[in-house]
Write a protein that holds these residues in place. Structure first.
Motif, short mmCIF file in Angstrom:
data_model
loop_
_atom_site.label_atom_id
_atom_site.label_comp_id
_atom_site.label_asym_id
_atom_site.label_seq_id
_atom_site.Cartn_x
_atom_site.Cartn_y
_atom_site.Cartn_z
N ALA A 232 0.85 -1.19 0.00
CA ALA A 232 0.00 0.00 0.00
C ALA A 232 0.88 1.23 0.00
O ALA A 232 1.87 1.29 0.74
CB ALA A 232 -0.91 0.00 1.22
N THR A 233 0.54 2.22 -0.84
CA THR A 233 1.26 3.50 -0.84
C THR A 233 0.25 4.62 -0.62
O THR A 233 -0.79 4.66 -1.26
CB THR A 233 2.03 3.73 -2.15
OG1 THR A 233 1.12 3.68 -3.27
CG2 THR A 233 3.13 2.70 -2.35
N CYS A 234 0.57 5.51 0.32
CA CYS A 234 -0.30 6.66 0.65
C CYS A 234 0.34 7.93 0.11
O CYS A 234 1.57 8.05 0.09
CB CYS A 234 -0.47 6.80 2.15
SG CYS A 234 -1.04 5.32 2.98
N SER A 235 -0.50 8.91 -0.24
CA SER A 235 0.07 10.07 -0.93
C SER A 235 -0.69 11.36 -0.66
O SER A 235 -1.85 11.36 -0.23
CB SER A 235 0.10 9.80 -2.43
OG SER A 235 0.41 10.95 -3.18
N ALA A 236 -0.01 12.46 -0.99
CA ALA A 236 -0.61 13.78 -0.97
C ALA A 236 -1.68 13.94 -2.04
O ALA A 236 -2.47 14.89 -2.00
CB ALA A 236 0.48 14.84 -1.20
N SER A 238 -4.29 12.31 -2.29
CA SER A 238 -5.53 11.89 -1.64
C SER A 238 -5.92 10.43 -1.91
O SER A 238 -6.98 9.99 -1.49
CB SER A 238 -6.72 12.82 -1.96
OG SER A 238 -7.28 12.52 -3.21
N THR A 239 -5.06 9.68 -2.58
CA THR A 239 -5.35 8.27 -2.84
C THR A 239 -4.43 7.35 -2.05
O THR A 239 -3.38 7.75 -1.56
CB THR A 239 -5.20 7.91 -4.33
OG1 THR A 239 -3.81 7.93 -4.68
CG2 THR A 239 -5.97 8.86 -5.23
N VAL A 240 -4.87 6.09 -1.97
CA VAL A 240 -4.01 4.99 -1.53
C VAL A 240 -3.99 4.00 -2.69
O VAL A 240 -5.04 3.66 -3.25
CB VAL A 240 -4.57 4.29 -0.27
CG1 VAL A 240 -3.64 3.16 0.17
CG2 VAL A 240 -4.76 5.29 0.85
N LYS A 241 -2.80 3.57 -3.07
CA LYS A 241 -2.71 2.60 -4.16
C LYS A 241 -2.25 1.25 -3.62
O LYS A 241 -1.40 1.18 -2.73
CB LYS A 241 -1.77 3.11 -5.25
CG LYS A 241 -2.34 4.32 -5.98
CD LYS A 241 -1.48 4.76 -7.15
CE LYS A 241 -2.11 5.96 -7.87
NZ LYS A 241 -1.28 6.41 -9.01
N ILE A 242 -2.86 0.20 -4.15
CA ILE A 242 -2.53 -1.16 -3.75
C ILE A 242 -1.83 -1.84 -4.92
O ILE A 242 -2.38 -1.94 -6.02
CB ILE A 242 -3.81 -1.95 -3.36
CG1 ILE A 242 -4.61 -1.20 -2.28
CG2 ILE A 242 -3.45 -3.37 -2.91
CD1 ILE A 242 -3.92 -1.05 -0.94
N TRP A 243 -0.62 -2.33 -4.66
CA TRP A 243 0.21 -2.95 -5.69
C TRP A 243 0.43 -4.42 -5.35
O TRP A 243 0.60 -4.77 -4.18
CB TRP A 243 1.58 -2.25 -5.75
CG TRP A 243 1.49 -0.76 -5.84
CD1 TRP A 243 1.29 0.13 -4.80
CD2 TRP A 243 1.59 0.04 -7.01
NE1 TRP A 243 1.25 1.42 -5.28
CE2 TRP A 243 1.43 1.40 -6.63
CE3 TRP A 243 1.79 -0.26 -8.37
CZ2 TRP A 243 1.48 2.45 -7.54
CZ3 TRP A 243 1.84 0.79 -9.29
CH2 TRP A 243 1.68 2.14 -8.86
N SER A 244 0.45 -5.27 -6.38
CA SER A 244 0.78 -6.68 -6.15
C SER A 244 2.30 -6.78 -5.96
O SER A 244 3.06 -6.03 -6.57
CB SER A 244 0.34 -7.54 -7.33
OG SER A 244 0.94 -7.07 -8.52
#
Length: 315
Positions: A232-236, A238-244
């Motif tokens: 999981a990556t959180c960012s400015a 406003s999203t969170v991205k989920i990577w395999s």
């Protein structure tokens, strides 16, 4: 994450409003507030002890230790000595000590039984994050100078240094629960992945295998799931991205719903859920199979900047 019929879930948020809130994970009800009235300093990071007995809260330059089952707002211990903002806090697996990092350029180990400073490492530049290796014998930190360092707990020294992007500050580091990968994210939204090889393999201990741009804006936190299948990556942005996780780190889902910066995240023990904290004053519980928000935690009146979850079944 177990429901009300299962075992206890400890979910805690910290905010720029100075409050620390405990939540009932499934109902979304705030069950306890540590108001910290009359005490200055924002809450930067939170950690729950493996046995769920204690909450460690990094508050400006100090760390308060609270009992999770008490209703008291008075800490049972306070660790003081850092001269800059405390940027991270983690419990040793056996719960005997706590490690902290700070903008003062040091990493410190505190003894929970005596409340004394056990050890201090001088990093030389502001430290943004520190984690404990699953082997419990090493620490891995990242800093404003762009370095990732490994510290040996037995020898009191830095045993390795990585600088994947020159002087660009490294914001967050995460290590796989099985010790297989190290992942770091920097201020430019880039993610770096190393495979961790066994000492006897003849290969480099940390072998760079991948780098990619996760976000176009500032990256605030990267976190590998307990089952080591997701990042999981959180960012400015406003999203969170989920990577395999694997030979390629493929974008699986983008979690959308927060209105402002997402600062922090925590996975459930079974890797099925993620909780997140945002500047929009709200924390969210996401079901990762669908990518949907299944619960929202409302009550803070300023940015929610840190979150901690422990729903491990203690048997």
């Amino acid at each position: 994450m177990q429901n009300a019929h299962g075992y206890e879930v400890v979910l805690v948020t910290g905010s720029y409003d100075h409050e620390i809130r405990f939540w009932e994970a499934w109902s979304g009800i705030c069950s306890r507030t540590i108001a910290r009235s009359g005490e200055s300093g924002q809450v930067n990071r939170l950690a729950i002890s493996p046995n769920k007995r204690y909450l460690a809260a990094a508050i400006h330059k100090k760390v308060n230790i609270y009992e999770t089952l008490s209703n008291s707002s008075t800490p049972v211990l306070t660790f003081e000595g850092h001269t800059g903002n405390v940027t991270s806090v983690s419990f040793h697996r056996e719960g005997k000590w706590v490690v902290t990092s700070s903008e003062d350029g040091t990493i410190r180990i505190w003894d929970l039984r005596s409340s004394h400073l056990y050890r201090s490492y001088d990093n030389g530049s502001p430290v943004n994050d520190v984690i404990i290796h699953p082997n419990q014998g090493e620490l891995i930190s990242c800093d404003q100078a762009g370095s990732i360092k490994q510290w040996d707990l037995s020898e009191n020294v830095c045993t390795l240094e990585l600088t994947p992007a020159g002087g660009t500050p490294i914001r967050s580091v995460t290590i796989a629960s099985d010790g297989s990968y190290l992942v770091a994210g920097n201020n430019h939204g880039k993610v770096f992945v190393w495979k961790i090889n066994a000492e006897a393999s003849g290969l480099p201990r940390f072998q760079a295998i991948h780098r990619f741009t996760a976000h176009q804006k500032y990256l605030t936190r990267c976190l590998l799931s307990p089952n080591v299948k997701m990042l999981a990556t959180c960012s400015a942005d406003s999203t969170v991205k989920i990577w395999s996780v694997g030979a390629e780190f493929k974008l699986e889902k983008t979690l959308q719903g927060h209105q402002r910066w997402v600062w922090d995240a925590a996975f459930s023990a079974d890797s099925a859920y993620l909780v997140t904290a945002s500047s929009d004053h709200v924390a969210r519980l996401w079901e990762l199979s669908s990518g949907d928000t299944v619960r929202q935690y409302n009550g803070h009146h300023k940015a929610v900047v840190c979150i901690a979850l422990n729903d491990v079944h203690l048997g």
